[in-house]
Design an enzyme around this catalytic site. Structure first.
Site, PDB file in Angstrom:
ATOM      1  N   LYS A  76       1.032  -1.692  -0.465  1.00  0.00           N
ATOM      2  CA  LYS A  76      -0.106  -0.410   0.086  1.00  0.00           C
ATOM      3  C   LYS A  76       0.781   1.115   0.378  1.00  0.00           C
ATOM      4  O   LYS A  76       1.736   0.656   0.556  1.00  0.00           O
ATOM      5  CB  LYS A  76      -0.972   0.224   1.284  1.00  0.00           C
ATOM      6  CG  LYS A  76      -2.093   1.127   1.507  1.00  0.00           C
ATOM      7  CD  LYS A  76      -2.686   1.805   2.726  1.00  0.00           C
ATOM      8  CE  LYS A  76      -3.829   2.235   2.882  1.00  0.00           C
ATOM      9  NZ  LYS A  76      -4.886   1.847   3.754  1.00  0.00           N
ATOM     10  N   SER A 151      -9.817   1.858   2.718  1.00  0.00           N
ATOM     11  CA  SER A 151      -9.014   1.986   2.061  1.00  0.00           C
ATOM     12  C   SER A 151      -7.895   1.204   1.321  1.00  0.00           C
ATOM     13  O   SER A 151      -7.503   1.886   0.437  1.00  0.00           O
ATOM     14  CB  SER A 151      -8.642   3.697   2.958  1.00  0.00           C
ATOM     15  OG  SER A 151      -7.332   2.622   4.466  1.00  0.00           O
ATOM     16  N   SER A 175      -9.857  -0.564   6.883  1.00  0.00           N
ATOM     17  CA  SER A 175      -9.370  -0.649   5.625  1.00  0.00           C
ATOM     18  C   SER A 175      -8.243  -1.088   5.086  1.00  0.00           C
ATOM     19  O   SER A 175      -8.058  -1.759   3.731  1.00  0.00           O
ATOM     20  CB  SER A 175      -8.319   0.457   5.835  1.00  0.00           C
ATOM     21  OG  SER A 175      -9.339   1.541   5.581  1.00  0.00           O
TER      22      SER A 175
HETATM   23  N1  GLN Z   1     -13.199   4.348   6.086  1.00  0.00           N
HETATM   24  C1  GLN Z   1     -12.897   4.712   7.398  1.00  0.00           C
HETATM   25  C2  GLN Z   1     -12.480   6.286   6.966  1.00  0.00           C
HETATM   26  O1  GLN Z   1     -12.072   6.360   6.844  1.00  0.00           O
HETATM   27  C3  GLN Z   1     -11.376   3.534   8.120  1.00  0.00           C
HETATM   28  C4  GLN Z   1     -10.611   3.377   7.260  1.00  0.00           C
HETATM   29  C5  GLN Z   1      -9.173   3.182   7.387  1.00  0.00           C
HETATM   30  O2  GLN Z   1      -9.238   1.899   8.015  1.00  0.00           O
HETATM   31  N2  GLN Z   1      -8.164   3.513   7.019  1.00  0.00           N
HETATM   32  O3  GLN Z   1     -11.624   6.489   8.611  1.00  0.00           O
END
Ligand code: GLN
Length: 498
Positions: A76, A151, A175
């Site tokens: 990532k 994400s 994410s």
């Molecule tokens: N969807 C969540 C957010 O927008 C989690 C994102 C994540 O785990 N990085 O913060």
């Protein structure tokens, strides 16, 4: 399914294929499907092929190679690899080149790991669909009209589309698990502190955790073996002895108590998700596990608490992007003007929304009312989970309300935040959780989480492995992930989807 780390490792050591050949084939497949998927933000083919050649030399000399050696993966784009760009999918860091390796990368290098490149994500890991990437979204290999989740959407799509055999993601509020669920693969968020965060671009430091996205549970254990472990450069890293998580891959759940909190199965959860999880629970019961009702009353406060704490920490972590030390700078008439223009132009809308939210809840007038209150509810949530874990060893929950959704389905940011209801409580309490495929609806995958106690990775891996071994139909390869004419080994392995 085919194309797993453990199967390919076998073939490498038996000299049925070479690492160079394998790497070239996955690269060629990546290049063929990438136009549809857009899983990657950058590629690193030269370094990948150099490492592959080194692995082949070791094999030729009869040296032992690690489980991961020579198996193409992807990272990532919020983890630092020395000499490579690390953008967090933000204009702010578009051209920033990392001067050092993250601890996970250092560890992986010792295993002769191969990275085919850095994967797409929501900007600074804020989002659930990759639609917030400054460089355009990734698409779901099961159906490209649908999002791959986020994400870590690029990392998940890369694995589902076999543009990499495995990848690393980061999970602050779901994410890793939600994109794993949307892509029909396995995603593991380790216990907070098990994997070093050194070299991970910080979003919300008390929640962030790095973990694997893989084709199956065995591969998740292999990658976890490589990246877990104490690191003194991360002050929240847990000092503990190294474990071999592959030892937890036992097909047996006799006597295991699986807790089912009703609060996780509320109104927003789709009937197909409930049905798939009910079937999984029936399977566990048949195998000798005990299904127990537990209650975690504050689950529904999870999203509110998370969307106070995560932006608060983000507002502080992202203060460093000011046009001076890193990346993008917009010229201004004086230094204040330069700061304002840099941050206004360098960050996307969602990141700016979170910075504003975070500064608001931390401001003198609102700190007690929001931030402090959120910390208190976080503690309550932890206590409720601790109580539940007195009655069970694992907690089963949906990974998301349903299957993936179409691009643009959530135009209102708040409704997208609500989608995180199943995953954020786990980050707030620091527990480990694995998402595994448990079914399909309209040819799109559905996922289930198995949540463990702190450092309970082995128990959730065992439960996940037991289910997976009995349900190969759920770990089938996405249409875009099928590799044709890829040489003897992959052709053989892919015959009949296992
Ligand atoms: N969807 C969540 C957010 O927008 C989690 C994102 C994540 O785990 N990085 O913060």
């Amino acid at each position: 399914m085919g194309y797993t780390i453990h199967e390919l490792h076998e073939q490498l050591v038996k000299k049925e294929i070479s690492a160079v050949e394998l790497t070239k084939k996955i690269m060629a497949h990546r290049d063929a499907v990438e136009g549809d998927i857009h899983a990657y933000l950058s590629t690193s083919d030269k370094a990948a092929l150099e490492t592959a050649a080194r692995v082949d030399e070791k094999i030729a000399k009869g040296e032992e190679i690690s489980d991961l050696a020579g198996i193409p993966g992807a990272i990532k784009d919020n983890m630092c690899i020395k000499g490579e760009t690390c953008t967090a999918a933000s204009k702010m860091l578009e051209h920033w080149v990392s001067p050092y390796d993250a601890t996970v990368i250092e560890k992986l290098k010792k295993e002769d790991f191969i990275s085919l490149g850095k994967t797409n994500m929501d900007e600074f890991a804020m989002g659930s669909s990759t639609e917030r990437s400054a460089f355009g979204p990734s698409r779901n290999p099961w159906n490209t009209d649908y999002v791959p989740g986020g994400s870590s959407g690029g990392s998940a799509a890369a694995v589902a589309a076999t543009e990499a055999i495995w990848s690393l993601g980061s999970d602050t509020g779901g994410s890793i698990r939600q994109p794993a669920s949307f892509n029909g693969i396995v995603g593991l968020k380790p216990t907070y502190g098990l994997v070093s965060r050194y070299g991970l671009l910080a979003f919300a430091s008390s929640l962030d955790q790095i973990g694997p996205l893989t084709k199956d549970v065995t591969d998740a254990a292999i990658v976890l073996n490589a990246i877990a472990g104490h690191d003194e450069r991360d002050s929240t890293s847990i000092p503990q002895e190294k474990k071999d998580y592959r030892k937890a891959l036992i097909r047996d759940v006799k006597g295991m108590r699986i807790g089912v909190p009703k609060e996780f199965f509320g109104k927003g959860i789709k009937p197909e998700t409930k049905e798939a999880i009910d079937k999984a629970l029936a399977f566990y019961e048949k195998e000798g596990a005990e299904i127990v009702d537990v209650s975690i009353p504050h689950i529904n406060s999870g999203v509110s608490v998370y969307y106070i704490i995560a932006p608060a920490e983000a507002s502080s972590n992202l203060a460093r992007y000011d046009g001076v030390s890193y990346g993008f700078r917009a010229e201004g008439k004086d230094i204040i003007d330069m700061y304002i223009k840099t941050r206004s132009q360098g960050f996307g809308e969602e990141v700016k929304r979170r910075i504003m939210l975070g500064n608001y809840v931390l401001s003198a007038g609102y700190y007690d009312a929001y931030y402090l209150k959120a910390l208190k509810v976080r503690t309550l949530l932890k206590q409720e989970f601790d109580e539940a874990f007195k009655k069970c060893d694992v907690i089963a929950a949906p990974s998301a309300s349903g299957t993936s959704f179409k691009f643009g389905a959530f135009s209102d940011p708040l409704s997208l935040y609500m989608e995180d209801i199943c995953t954020v409580p786990v980050n707030l309490i620091g527990a480990p959780s694995i998402s595994i495929p448990v079914g399909f609806k309209d040819d799109l995958p559905l996922g289930m989480q198995l949540i463990g106690r702190t450092l309970g990775e082995e128990t959730i891996l065992q439960a996940a492995y037991t289910f997976e071994q009995a349900h190969p139909e759920f770990t089938r390869t996405a249409p875009k992930g099928e590799i044709k004419e890829i040489g003897k080994l992959l052709r053989l392995k892919n015959a009949g989807n296992r």
